[in-house]
Motif scaffolding. Structure first.
Motif, PDB file in Angstrom:
ATOM      1  N   ALA A  95       0.850  -1.375   0.059  1.00 32.16           N
ATOM      2  CA  ALA A  95      -0.129   0.128   0.072  1.00 32.16           C
ATOM      3  C   ALA A  95       1.010   1.153  -0.070  1.00 32.16           C
ATOM      4  O   ALA A  95       0.382   2.251  -0.731  1.00 32.16           O
ATOM      5  CB  ALA A  95      -0.942  -0.019   1.252  1.00 32.16           C
ATOM      6  N   GLY A  96       1.885   1.208   0.753  1.00 33.68           N
ATOM      7  CA  GLY A  96       3.016   2.395   0.887  1.00 33.68           C
ATOM      8  C   GLY A  96       3.484   2.665  -0.716  1.00 33.68           C
ATOM      9  O   GLY A  96       3.627   3.850  -0.907  1.00 33.68           O
ATOM     10  N   LEU A  97       4.123   1.511  -1.071  1.00 34.26           N
ATOM     11  CA  LEU A  97       4.409   1.681  -2.492  1.00 34.26           C
ATOM     12  C   LEU A  97       3.480   2.502  -3.396  1.00 34.26           C
ATOM     13  O   LEU A  97       3.882   3.132  -4.645  1.00 34.26           O
ATOM     14  CB  LEU A  97       5.105   0.461  -3.015  1.00 34.26           C
ATOM     15  N   GLU A  98       2.339   1.808  -3.363  1.00 29.53           N
ATOM     16  CA  GLU A  98       1.180   2.396  -4.189  1.00 29.53           C
ATOM     17  C   GLU A  98       0.847   3.727  -4.210  1.00 29.53           C
ATOM     18  O   GLU A  98       0.588   4.346  -4.987  1.00 29.53           O
ATOM     19  CB  GLU A  98       0.045   1.513  -4.090  1.00 29.53           C
ATOM     20  N   MET A  99       1.239   4.160  -2.982  1.00 31.16           N
ATOM     21  CA  MET A  99       0.946   5.603  -2.625  1.00 31.16           C
ATOM     22  C   MET A  99       2.231   6.540  -2.940  1.00 31.16           C
ATOM     23  O   MET A  99       2.280   7.654  -2.628  1.00 31.16           O
ATOM     24  CB  MET A  99       0.551   5.728  -1.096  1.00 31.16           C
ATOM     25  N   GLY A 100       3.338   5.874  -3.525  1.00 31.90           N
ATOM     26  CA  GLY A 100       4.551   6.461  -3.874  1.00 31.90           C
ATOM     27  C   GLY A 100       5.417   6.877  -2.729  1.00 31.90           C
ATOM     28  O   GLY A 100       6.391   7.606  -2.652  1.00 31.90           O
ATOM     29  N   ILE A 101       5.240   6.113  -1.607  1.00 32.01           N
ATOM     30  CA  ILE A 101       6.051   6.301  -0.336  1.00 32.01           C
ATOM     31  C   ILE A 101       7.381   5.389  -0.729  1.00 32.01           C
ATOM     32  O   ILE A 101       7.176   4.045  -0.781  1.00 32.01           O
ATOM     33  CB  ILE A 101       5.480   6.008   0.851  1.00 32.01           C
ATOM     34  N   ASN A 102       8.596   5.873  -0.276  1.00 33.67           N
ATOM     35  CA  ASN A 102       9.618   4.950  -0.389  1.00 33.67           C
ATOM     36  C   ASN A 102       9.757   4.135   0.867  1.00 33.67           C
ATOM     37  O   ASN A 102       9.753   4.649   1.856  1.00 33.67           O
ATOM     38  CB  ASN A 102      10.984   5.627  -0.439  1.00 33.67           C
ATOM     39  N   VAL A 103       9.619   2.573   0.937  1.00 32.69           N
ATOM     40  CA  VAL A 103       9.632   1.794   1.932  1.00 32.69           C
ATOM     41  C   VAL A 103      10.703   1.198   2.122  1.00 32.69           C
ATOM     42  O   VAL A 103      11.227   0.306   1.180  1.00 32.69           O
ATOM     43  CB  VAL A 103       8.290   1.137   1.772  1.00 32.69           C
ATOM     44  N   ASN A 104      11.512   1.630   3.223  1.00 36.35           N
ATOM     45  CA  ASN A 104      12.914   0.829   3.271  1.00 36.35           C
ATOM     46  C   ASN A 104      12.607  -0.661   4.095  1.00 36.35           C
ATOM     47  O   ASN A 104      11.966  -0.695   5.167  1.00 36.35           O
ATOM     48  CB  ASN A 104      13.947   1.643   4.156  1.00 36.35           C
TER      49      ASN A 104
END
Lengths: 181, 157
Positions: free
Chosen positions: B103-112
């Protein structure tokens, strides 16, 4: 003084007669005295026997009381016998298959989380672990009691297995005696 | 170290070992003082056996099996299945975290995410050693795809 024999048909002087009477009188006194002494002795013996019988009766009463007290004490002294773990004799078991218990004790099994299976003791099978999930939180150290000579097989994947012997502990009026069993 | 022990497998050197101090009891059950060492799997072995090639091979295999149960492989590196959170709780990466990362990736957030290099299985897999293998990587759609495939593999066995 002796008894004087008077010949049959002859006349005896009064002196002779008196002497003989005196002799008889002495003899009667002597016998009477002897008889009194004997009675006295018998009485004394009877009194001694009576006294001994009284002592014996008292001793028996006393012994009976002591015996009763001893039995009551023995009953109250022995409280219980406990089977307690002896960690100084703990053994790490390498192969929990056909393991023979070397004494009375406990088998401590730490199964792997992802293992499942049974514990078999002397041919009797009991469920040990039926969940095989890799994160099974029930996979903890579990103790199973066994007696000397029991044959144990564990077909669950294990992390570790231990044998923990027990000591028999007898508690007597706050004193403790123990011995390996 | 010398301990009261009894050899149960002469080939591997596996032993039952007395862990306590009750020498009288250990002697009574047929144990004698032997030089033993605790092995890779927590079991006890004859000390003379624990450095031979066969032992080292079995130890490496054992550690590899454990590692592959606790981690799964992706193109970014190995991922720990049970993730320890900062509050002390643990979460399953695939069932508890993956969808949030997606979900974070789909929102354009960089997830480490923390990945791990493949360990040297001839070494003890201690927590300290595992930490040295950590690498921080950014999650990608391909990574998400691989994790979902891993879920299917787990499901199907």
């Amino acid at each position: 003084m002796a008894l004087i024999n008077i010949e049959y048909g002859s006349l005896a002087s009064s002196e002779t007669m008196n002497s003989n009477f005196q002799y008889l009188d002495d003899k009667i006194s002597e016998v009477s005295s002897s008889f009194t002494t004997s009675i006295s002795s018998v009485s004394s013996n009877i009194a001694t026997v009576n006294a001994n019988l009284t002592d014996l009766a008292e001793t028996l009463d006393s012994t009976k009381e002591e015996l009763k007290e001893s039995i009551e004490n023995a009953d109250s002294r022995i409280v219980t016998t406990l089977m307690l773990p002896d960690w100084s004799g703990c053994i790490s078991i390498s192969k929990p298959n056909s393991y023979k218990a070397p004494s009375n004790g406990y088998v401590l099994i730490n199964p792997q989380a992802q293992g499942s299976g049974n514990l078999i003791v002397n041919g009797v099978t009991v469920y040990l672990k039926y969940r095989g999930h890799e994160n099974d939180n029930s996979a903890q150290l579990v103790p199973y009691p066994v007696k000397k000579g029991d044959i144990m097989t564990c077909n669950v994947k294990i992390t570790a297995v231990y044998f923990l012997p027990v000591v028999e502990e007898i508690i007597i009026n706050n004193e403790e005696e123990n011995s390996n069993v | 170290m010398y301990k009261y022990a009894k050899i149960t497998d002469a080939t591997t050197g596996l032993c039952d070992v007395g862990l306590g101090t009750n020498e009288k009891f250990y002697k009574s059950v047929g144990m004698s003082k032997i030089d033993v060492s605790q092995g890779f799997d927590g079991q006890w072995y004859l000390s003379e056996k624990i450095n031979n090639n066969e032992y080292l091979q079995r130890a490496a295999e054992y550690r590899k099996n454990i590692f592959e149960k606790e981690f799964f492989n992706t193109s970014l590196g190995w991922i720990r299945r049970e993730v320890l959170m900062k509050d002390g709780s643990s979460r399953n990466f695939l069932s508890d975290l993956l969808l949030q990362i997606k979900a974070g990736l789909e929102m354009g957030i960089n997830v480490n995410i923390l990945t791990y290099k493949l360990p040297d299985f001839t070494r003890e897999l201690s927590d300290d050693y595992i930490i040295t293998l950590q690498e921080t990587k950014s999650a990608t759609p391909e990574f998400i795809q691989e994790c979902l495939m891993q879920t299917v593999t787990d499901w199907e066995g």
